[in-house]
Design an enzyme around this catalytic site. Sequence first.
Site, short mmCIF file in Angstrom:
data_model
loop_
_atom_site.label_atom_id
_atom_site.label_comp_id
_atom_site.label_asym_id
_atom_site.label_seq_id
_atom_site.Cartn_x
_atom_site.Cartn_y
_atom_site.Cartn_z
N HIS A 176 30.94 39.04 44.08
CA HIS A 176 31.06 38.65 42.68
C HIS A 176 30.65 37.19 42.47
O HIS A 176 29.99 36.86 41.50
CB HIS A 176 32.51 38.86 42.25
N HIS A 214 32.22 43.13 32.72
CA HIS A 214 33.64 43.18 33.04
C HIS A 214 34.00 44.62 33.38
O HIS A 214 34.96 45.18 32.87
CB HIS A 214 34.47 42.63 31.88
#
Lengths: 82, 770
Positions: free
Chosen positions: B65, B111
């Site tokens: 990430h 998200h």
Amino acid sequence: MLIRPKAGILDPQGVAVERALPALGFSGVANVNVGRLVELDLEDPEQLQAMCEKLLANPLVEDYEVQLLEESGHAGGNGRGS
Amino acid sequence: MHPQPPSFDRPGAPAPQPSAEPIPTVEDALALGLTRSEYELLCEKQGAPPNAVELAMYSLLWSEHCAYKHSKKLLRTLPTQGEHVVMGPGENAGAVDLGGDLVCAFKVESHNHPSAVEPFQGAATGVGGIVRDIFAIGARPIAVLDSLRFGEPSGARARYLLDGAVSGIAHYGNSIGVPTVGGELYFEAPYEHNCLINAMALGLARRGDLVRSAAAGAGNALVLLGAATGRDGIGGASVLASSELGGGAAAQGEAAPEHDQDMRPTVQVGDPFEEKKLLECSLELLRSGLLVSLQDLGAAGLTSAAAEMAAKGRVGLEIDVARVPRREPGMAAWEVMVSESQERMLCVVEPADALAVLALCERWEIGGAVIGRVTDDGRLRVLAQGALVGDMPVSALVDECPLYDLAPRKPPAPLYPPPRATLAAEATPAAALLALLRSGNICSRRPLYEQYDAIVQSRTVRRPEQADAAVLALPDGGGMAVSIDGNGRRVAADPYRGTVEAVLECAANLACAGAQPLGATNNLNFGSPEKASIAWQLGESVRALGDACRALGVPIVGGNVSLYNEGPTGPIYPTPVIGMVGRLPDVRRAGRLGFQRSGDEIALVGPFAPALPASELAKLRGEPLPDGLAALELEAVIAAQAAVREAVRANALASAHDIAEGGLAVALAECCLSGHLGAQVELGDELFARCGTQPGEPSASWCALFGEGPGGFLVSGPAQALSELGRCTSLVRLGTVGGGELRIALAGTRLSLSLDELGNAHASLGELFA
């Protein structure tokens, strides 16, 4: 069912109230949490926990307590969940 | 106890206190998502096995990430330069020049994993995060778009996720007064266990007001702005973003949703009012010239923000966690460093300005605390009440995470099962058109966008379903158009051509509004890059993204990568989501998609060559994905876009609409419905020739009506205007606007549907869930 923000979870309503009260002159206020109370009549109290888990509370951010009242109004039992 | 605690022999550093904390083992590192070789490498960089604080910080910054381990090498191939680029990738958001003194900041971010666990808060904090990225570079947020993917609407989970995500976006965007002006939504089975929530935000700034995030000036103060820090999202970035959701549970024979519930406590809760105050305070701090640099806190919280600021400025930072305002008692140092509590920003200020900064925080009623200082030794040091609890080289944290080469291989067999057939084989073309209008990927998004405030701030000139792109007015009388696109099913059929099509679709949408693209952002949503087939999808898709953007002359100024989007049934469709921003000289001439006047002529413009494989009709028929899409003439498509754009800018056309999902027939129906006007058209031999078929062949009519492909526009306007447009690009006259029906004649058959019939089918989103 008494539904409250979980300990440690951000409670924007509580924060807003905590900031607003001093502005109105109420001093010494801390640890404000805002939850809600759900009252209902039902035939099968066994369903209560599932109701809380699926709709009435959000288990991510809320704890709930269940209080059963008999029709006469006397307390008949309680439970807790999260 | 580690036998030999690492020595902290540095001048100026506070005396280290012997720690009672045990040194984590390699097993702890593995549990945090690092590999054994990564752990060994970081021990080497660190000079000793890291303690708990250090390991927590490394594990996040070295996660997929944050470190883009599997994508960084590919991303370096993308075009990022161009005459309009004011700020490119690497900052909180990119920015392009709008002319005059004005710039537009924009970025898209995903998200996905938080939203799969808790859709409302996941989507809400997704909006909050991307909006913070915009004001982190000094721009005022002016619009949000969202790109959503869910499983087929027949599943109860898709409904739960869609309702939650849409409410979350509305809750956050509406509350902070930023309009949600557009977006897209697809339902496909591969997203069932792994929905996609991508949010894009745009902001406006004067060029001189932009600020970068590089920390500078040894001795300057580090100030944390905004909300207090709690245990929100502890481990969220690493644990959630880099593991396959539901995978562990499936292995144990449990239902995936229960597993998701176990992961719930790591999801953050957003407070849009706090964000609004933080936004206004940050912009006022910048206007007042009080900030050296500014950075928002997103994934990995303080750890990521501090390390990025230090790395960009080639300086060191020292943070005392005891000075970080807390919401919860008893937080460990590492918890403070990795917390993902929302609505926080980190800034560097000169010591003499610190009091003024804190005073402004007080005025806006947000938290503000000096939590550390800038140093000149390139180390990130964490203190707890003055005692050293973590000490790492910034370069090791940010730049020295190993980058991996992909091992791509085209899958020998199809990765995705055919969709479930929902359209009867014997359906007539009219029934098929209604079925397409009713289908999840095509039906009206009105029930969604009605929940969003699309016009707050009073800039919105074109809202959803009025034009192919959202259009916003600028103070100079010009406008800005923005679109977000990415059809994952076509990318699954052909990662290269599908991605080129997604980029072209975005540019086509801008062209229909009359806008010239200035820059793009992208969010690459893919499965596990450690699988050869996914690595191949990713490599092909990024190659296509670069090629298409270079051909269009549109640089990519920022973006995001979300990998490991997989569930128990396999990977998601490869889904590159492209967001593109363009400029219109005169916003009063912004294009519309709906027919405007009875009697206008209708024409098909551009090198449109429809084909049925991988189309929406093929999906409804339950056909498997083809192995590859038809080749396209990139230059001819781009030339057609330019011709349409110029015609819209000249106010010559009454309407312009890009032909996309559902082909020509659906595009015609959309133009009718948006303009509340019918149309009579005849599809002749020229269109059949483009399908590569003769009018007599059985599939020819289906392909002409519902075939899909890039480069097609449906325009309407006076006959004279269409003649002029036909001199610039290929143009086929189809018929005229008018009446209360859509009538299509082709190859001896007729199709006739009233506007009510079309409208009722199109308004079916709610029924899909019944």
